[in-house]
Design a protein around this motif. Structure first.
Motif, PDB file in Angstrom:
ATOM      1  N   UNK A 212       3.916  84.342 -71.384  1.00 44.36           N
ATOM      2  CA  UNK A 212       3.063  84.042 -72.526  1.00 44.36           C
ATOM      3  C   UNK A 212       3.440  84.936 -73.703  1.00 44.36           C
ATOM      4  N   UNK A 213       3.992  84.307 -74.747  1.00 42.39           N
ATOM      5  CA  UNK A 213       4.467  85.035 -75.926  1.00 42.39           C
ATOM      6  C   UNK A 213       3.987  84.302 -77.180  1.00 42.39           C
ATOM      7  N   UNK A 214       2.739  84.533 -77.592  1.00 41.37           N
ATOM      8  CA  UNK A 214       2.158  83.772 -78.706  1.00 41.37           C
ATOM      9  C   UNK A 214       2.860  83.977 -80.042  1.00 41.37           C
ATOM     10  N   UNK A 215       3.566  85.080 -80.217  1.00 44.36           N
ATOM     11  CA  UNK A 215       4.232  85.347 -81.492  1.00 44.36           C
ATOM     12  C   UNK A 215       5.686  84.868 -81.518  1.00 44.36           C
ATOM     13  N   UNK A 216       6.152  84.309 -80.420  1.00 46.12           N
ATOM     14  CA  UNK A 216       7.535  83.834 -80.328  1.00 46.12           C
ATOM     15  C   UNK A 216       7.699  82.534 -81.114  1.00 46.12           C
ATOM     16  N   UNK A 217       8.872  82.326 -81.721  1.00 45.79           N
ATOM     17  CA  UNK A 217       9.117  81.080 -82.444  1.00 45.79           C
ATOM     18  C   UNK A 217       9.240  79.909 -81.475  1.00 45.79           C
ATOM     19  N   UNK A 218       9.037  78.734 -81.994  1.00 45.41           N
ATOM     20  CA  UNK A 218       9.130  77.526 -81.188  1.00 45.41           C
ATOM     21  C   UNK A 218      10.592  77.268 -80.831  1.00 45.41           C
ATOM     22  N   UNK A 219      10.845  76.917 -79.598  1.00 46.18           N
ATOM     23  CA  UNK A 219      12.208  76.622 -79.177  1.00 46.18           C
ATOM     24  C   UNK A 219      12.695  75.303 -79.747  1.00 46.18           C
ATOM     25  N   UNK A 220      14.012  75.188 -79.881  1.00 44.21           N
ATOM     26  CA  UNK A 220      14.636  73.947 -80.352  1.00 44.21           C
ATOM     27  C   UNK A 220      15.773  73.599 -79.398  1.00 44.21           C
ATOM     28  N   UNK A 221      15.795  72.363 -78.946  1.00 44.58           N
ATOM     29  CA  UNK A 221      16.836  71.944 -78.014  1.00 44.58           C
ATOM     30  C   UNK A 221      18.214  71.994 -78.686  1.00 44.58           C
ATOM     31  N   UNK A 222      19.211  72.336 -77.904  1.00 42.98           N
ATOM     32  CA  UNK A 222      20.586  72.381 -78.375  1.00 42.98           C
ATOM     33  C   UNK A 222      21.442  73.095 -77.350  1.00 42.98           C
ATOM     34  N   UNK A 223      22.685  73.370 -77.713  1.00 45.93           N
ATOM     35  CA  UNK A 223      23.603  74.040 -76.798  1.00 45.93           C
ATOM     36  C   UNK A 223      22.999  75.366 -76.349  1.00 45.93           C
ATOM     37  N   UNK A 224      23.025  75.606 -75.034  1.00 43.12           N
ATOM     38  CA  UNK A 224      22.534  76.868 -74.495  1.00 43.12           C
ATOM     39  C   UNK A 224      21.056  76.893 -74.200  1.00 43.12           C
ATOM     40  N   UNK A 225      20.418  75.704 -74.155  1.00 39.59           N
ATOM     41  CA  UNK A 225      18.994  75.650 -73.816  1.00 39.59           C
ATOM     42  C   UNK A 225      18.763  74.648 -72.688  1.00 39.59           C
TER      43      UNK A 225
ATOM     44  N   UNK B  24      15.250  79.919 -57.106  1.00 35.98           N
ATOM     45  CA  UNK B  24      14.092  80.750 -56.798  1.00 35.98           C
ATOM     46  C   UNK B  24      12.913  80.270 -57.642  1.00 35.98           C
ATOM     47  N   UNK B  25      13.145  80.110 -58.962  1.00 33.97           N
ATOM     48  CA  UNK B  25      12.060  79.794 -59.883  1.00 33.97           C
ATOM     49  C   UNK B  25      12.623  79.387 -61.231  1.00 33.97           C
ATOM     50  N   UNK B  26      11.723  78.948 -62.096  1.00 29.91           N
ATOM     51  CA  UNK B  26      12.036  78.805 -63.515  1.00 29.91           C
ATOM     52  C   UNK B  26      10.962  79.548 -64.299  1.00 29.91           C
ATOM     53  N   UNK B  27      11.325  79.964 -65.519  1.00 30.88           N
ATOM     54  CA  UNK B  27      10.373  80.635 -66.399  1.00 30.88           C
ATOM     55  C   UNK B  27      10.147  79.791 -67.643  1.00 30.88           C
ATOM     56  N   UNK B  28       8.913  79.328 -67.819  1.00 30.87           N
ATOM     57  CA  UNK B  28       8.508  78.633 -69.040  1.00 30.87           C
ATOM     58  C   UNK B  28       7.959  79.661 -70.018  1.00 30.87           C
ATOM     59  N   UNK B  29       8.379  79.578 -71.261  1.00 32.85           N
ATOM     60  CA  UNK B  29       7.823  80.440 -72.301  1.00 32.85           C
ATOM     61  C   UNK B  29       6.815  79.622 -73.104  1.00 32.85           C
ATOM     62  N   UNK B  30       5.587  80.134 -73.217  1.00 32.01           N
ATOM     63  CA  UNK B  30       4.497  79.401 -73.834  1.00 32.01           C
ATOM     64  C   UNK B  30       3.748  80.280 -74.822  1.00 32.01           C
ATOM     65  N   UNK B  31       3.100  79.636 -75.782  1.00 27.51           N
ATOM     66  CA  UNK B  31       2.265  80.366 -76.725  1.00 27.51           C
ATOM     67  C   UNK B  31       0.907  80.685 -76.123  1.00 27.51           C
TER      68      UNK B  31
END
Length: 311
Positions: free
Chosen positions: A204-217, A155-162
């Motif tokens: 859009x979540x400006x206060x969210x921490x930066x994502x890090x690649x790894x298992x489950x992402x 259906x879609x994807x959701x990108x989380x951005x600052x």
């Protein structure tokens, strides 16, 4: 200049156990294993492709099972695709909620842009959703899921951005997306003739921490273009406009380039042809381990290094 993206091509994620991954996507969700190959950048790791009968772009979830390779658990945050959402037929949400709950997979309900859906996690912690809607794409039913409830594709994807604006400018001014709605801090953009399989949501979540690649992402999201001509033109444009973009890569089943959009999400642009039947018939898709030509001389070593799986 605008380059017509036809919609989503595939989503690729870093996961844990190969057998758990196969069981979840083929046996529980009912998708077809379209291709069993290796990570072209690390031949000690499988690359599984799940989708419909032909592995049509817009239906393809792909995974790298990295259990035993010392890969950390990822951090979900900004600069990532955080959620992959599948399209299911109208009236099938109850079936999927029960099927998942019976399998001890916890679900949550939501309502988005007036449409109901459910969210849950796969065995590696990937965030997956299902949304009901009209969708004429032919599903795969070979794993025992009835046609009237079977997954149709993305259906879609959701990108989380600052922040939103730089990403919106790239998607609309270069990749031919159009903004079609806003709901709270969610912005919806759609490609081509719009609709399921062509939707990118920006959360859009400006206060969210930066994502890090790894298992489950999610490692990257791939967008589809019609042919090599468009693909090469986009590649030239990105270079000329000083985007950091890879060389064109031959992935056997499509040609690819990779770059990061302004918010940090890794985007692949992939061609629709040649498709998954270049090295095995449609009837036999996913049955054998397929290797790129340059790896064939190491087949026996590669096969010994990979975990045994059944499906």
């Amino acid at each position: 200049m605008n380059f017509p993206i036809k919609g989503l091509h595939h989503v690729t994620a870093t996961v844990s156990d190969a057998q758990e991954d196969l069981d979840f996507y083929t046996q529980l969700l009912g998708l077809r294993l379209v291709k069993k190959t290796v990570n072209f950048d690390n031949n000690a790791v499988y690359h599984f492709y799940y989708g419909n009968e032909h592995g049509t772009p817009g239906t393809i979830m792909t995974t790298f099972p990295y259990k035993g390779h010392g890969v950390r658990t990822g951090v979900k945050g900004t600069g990532q695709v955080n959620v992959t959402t599948f399209s299911i037929p109208v009236g099938s949400l109850g079936f999927w909620a029960k099927r998942l709950n019976d399998a001890k997979v916890a679900t949550r309900e939501f309502d988005r842009f007036g449409v109901k859906g459910i969210g849950y996690e796969d065995p590696s912690g990937l965030l997956i959703e299902m949304i009901e809607g009209e969708d004429s794409r032919e599903p795969w039913t070979g794993n025992g899921i009835r046609e009237e409830v079977a997954i149709r594709g993305f259906h879609s994807v959701t990108m989380v951005l600052a922040e939103a604006d730089p990403t919106i400018q790239l998607l609309t001014n270069v990749l031919n997306f159009e903004e079609t709605g806003r709901e709270g801090n969610r912005i919806r953009l759609e490609a081509d003739d719009k609709g399921v399989g062509k939707i990118v949501d920006l959360l859009i979540e400006p206060d969210r921490e930066r994502g890090k690649n790894g298992i489950g992402t999610v490692h990257h999201v791939a967008l589809a273009v019609e042919n090599d001509e468009v693909h090469q033109a986009l590649h030239r444009y990105l270079i000329e406009n000083e985007h950091r973009v890879t060389d064109i890569k031959d992935r056997n089943y499509f040609h690819s380039i990779y770059f990061r959009e302004p918010g940090g999400v890794l985007i692949e642009v992939a061609t629709i042809p040649p498709g998954f039947s270049v090295d095995e018939s449609t009837e036999n898709l996913g049955k054998d381990l397929k290797l790129p030509e340059w790896e064939e001389k190491q087949r026996s070593v590669i096969e010994k290094s990979l975990p045994s799986v059944s499906y």
